[in-house]
Design a protein around this motif. Structure first.
Motif, short mmCIF file in Angstrom:
data_model
loop_
_atom_site.label_atom_id
_atom_site.label_comp_id
_atom_site.label_asym_id
_atom_site.label_seq_id
_atom_site.Cartn_x
_atom_site.Cartn_y
_atom_site.Cartn_z
N ASP A 124 0.86 -1.17 0.00
CA ASP A 124 0.00 0.00 0.00
C ASP A 124 0.90 1.23 0.00
O ASP A 124 1.54 1.54 1.01
CB ASP A 124 -0.91 -0.01 1.22
N ALA A 125 0.98 1.91 -1.14
CA ALA A 125 1.90 3.05 -1.29
C ALA A 125 1.59 4.18 -0.31
O ALA A 125 2.45 5.02 -0.07
CB ALA A 125 1.85 3.56 -2.73
N ARG A 126 0.40 4.18 0.25
CA ARG A 126 0.05 5.21 1.22
C ARG A 126 0.63 4.91 2.60
O ARG A 126 0.74 5.80 3.43
CB ARG A 126 -1.47 5.34 1.35
N LYS A 127 1.00 3.65 2.84
CA LYS A 127 1.41 3.23 4.18
C LYS A 127 2.85 2.72 4.27
O LYS A 127 3.35 2.50 5.37
CB LYS A 127 0.47 2.13 4.69
N VAL A 128 3.48 2.50 3.12
CA VAL A 128 4.81 1.89 3.09
C VAL A 128 5.78 2.85 2.40
O VAL A 128 5.44 3.46 1.39
CB VAL A 128 4.76 0.54 2.34
N ALA A 129 6.97 2.97 2.93
CA ALA A 129 8.00 3.82 2.32
C ALA A 129 8.34 3.31 0.92
O ALA A 129 8.40 2.09 0.70
CB ALA A 129 9.25 3.83 3.19
N PRO A 130 8.57 4.21 -0.04
CA PRO A 130 8.84 3.80 -1.43
C PRO A 130 9.94 2.75 -1.57
O PRO A 130 9.83 1.86 -2.41
CB PRO A 130 9.22 5.11 -2.13
N GLU A 131 10.99 2.84 -0.77
CA GLU A 131 12.09 1.86 -0.90
C GLU A 131 11.66 0.45 -0.48
O GLU A 131 12.36 -0.52 -0.77
CB GLU A 131 13.33 2.31 -0.12
N LYS A 132 10.50 0.32 0.15
CA LYS A 132 9.99 -1.00 0.57
C LYS A 132 8.81 -1.47 -0.27
O LYS A 132 8.24 -2.52 0.02
CB LYS A 132 9.61 -0.95 2.05
N TRP A 133 8.43 -0.70 -1.28
CA TRP A 133 7.31 -1.11 -2.13
C TRP A 133 7.65 -2.40 -2.86
O TRP A 133 8.80 -2.61 -3.30
CB TRP A 133 6.99 -0.05 -3.17
N LYS A 134 6.66 -3.26 -3.03
CA LYS A 134 6.79 -4.49 -3.80
C LYS A 134 5.73 -4.47 -4.89
O LYS A 134 4.54 -4.31 -4.60
CB LYS A 134 6.60 -5.72 -2.91
N THR A 135 6.18 -4.64 -6.13
CA THR A 135 5.28 -4.61 -7.29
C THR A 135 5.63 -5.78 -8.20
O THR A 135 6.77 -5.91 -8.64
CB THR A 135 5.46 -3.29 -8.08
N VAL A 136 4.65 -6.62 -8.48
CA VAL A 136 4.85 -7.66 -9.48
C VAL A 136 4.69 -7.00 -10.85
O VAL A 136 3.69 -6.32 -11.10
CB VAL A 136 3.82 -8.80 -9.33
N ILE A 137 5.68 -7.17 -11.71
CA ILE A 137 5.62 -6.67 -13.08
C ILE A 137 5.45 -7.88 -13.99
O ILE A 137 6.25 -8.82 -13.94
CB ILE A 137 6.88 -5.88 -13.46
N ARG A 138 4.39 -7.85 -14.80
CA ARG A 138 4.10 -8.99 -15.69
C ARG A 138 4.01 -8.48 -17.13
O ARG A 138 3.33 -7.49 -17.40
CB ARG A 138 2.76 -9.62 -15.29
N HIS A 139 4.73 -9.16 -18.02
CA HIS A 139 4.70 -8.81 -19.44
C HIS A 139 4.25 -9.99 -20.27
O HIS A 139 4.68 -11.12 -20.02
CB HIS A 139 6.08 -8.37 -19.93
N PRO A 140 3.43 -9.74 -21.29
CA PRO A 140 3.10 -10.81 -22.23
C PRO A 140 4.32 -11.12 -23.09
O PRO A 140 5.09 -10.21 -23.44
CB PRO A 140 1.98 -10.17 -23.08
N ILE A 141 4.51 -12.39 -23.40
CA ILE A 141 5.68 -12.80 -24.18
C ILE A 141 5.28 -13.78 -25.27
O ILE A 141 4.16 -14.32 -25.27
CB ILE A 141 6.77 -13.42 -23.28
N LYS A 142 6.21 -14.01 -26.17
CA LYS A 142 6.04 -15.03 -27.22
C LYS A 142 7.44 -15.58 -27.53
O LYS A 142 8.45 -14.98 -27.18
CB LYS A 142 5.40 -14.43 -28.46
#
Length: 147
Positions: free
Chosen positions: A125-143
């Motif tokens: 939750d970006a409102r409650k966690v410092a930016p250096e501790k943010w966790k974001t799954v990045i997903r890309h379509p591939i072939k």
């Protein structure tokens, strides 16, 4: 619809976002003003379009909420690769570079287009966690890469 057959309590999943830029193949992180996005929250499989419509109608009437932009989307992402990004969103290009290297080393390439989009799942939750501790799954379509 409330408490119907097959319904059960569940924890609301994290916020997700699909991102794209018109006329750009892939993602140009340097041009943030060109980003378009859709925010989504995954629903359990037992929630149907009829259930969604019922909820929108009730929220609009009883809660006086404007739900006119809410949509029921079904997304079939197909073959994808994903990586956990740690830190601020501005640092994502370095994480994506690691993912892209993995793709090349394994015979794949990104397949982002008007339908298959850059996808993020916000584990913090970006409102409650410092930016250096943010966790974001990045997903890309591939072939499979063209040879």
């Amino acid at each position: 619809m409330e408490g119907g057959l097959g319904f059960f309590e569940y924890v609301v999943p994290p916020l997700e976002g699909f991102w794209w830029q018109s006329g750009v193949c892939g993602v140009d992180y340097a041009d943030k003003d060109a980003f378009n996005w859709i925010s989504v929250i995954r629903l359990p499989d037992f929630v149907t379009k009829a259930d969604f419509d019922w909820a929108v109608e009730n929220a609009s009437k009883k809660k006086k909420m404007d739900c006119s932009s809410a949509e029921f989307l079904e997304v079939e992402e197909g073959l994808c690769v994903q990586i956990m990004h740690y830190g601020p969103f501005d640092d994502e290009p370095a994480t994506v570079a690691v993912m892209d290297s993995y793709l090349r080393d394994n015979g794949y390439e990104n397949d982002m287009n008007d339908v298959r989009l850059h996808h993020e799942i916000y584990m913090s939750d970006a409102r409650k966690v410092a930016p250096e501790k943010w966790k974001t799954v990045i997903r890309h379509p591939i072939k499979k890469a063209d040879k």
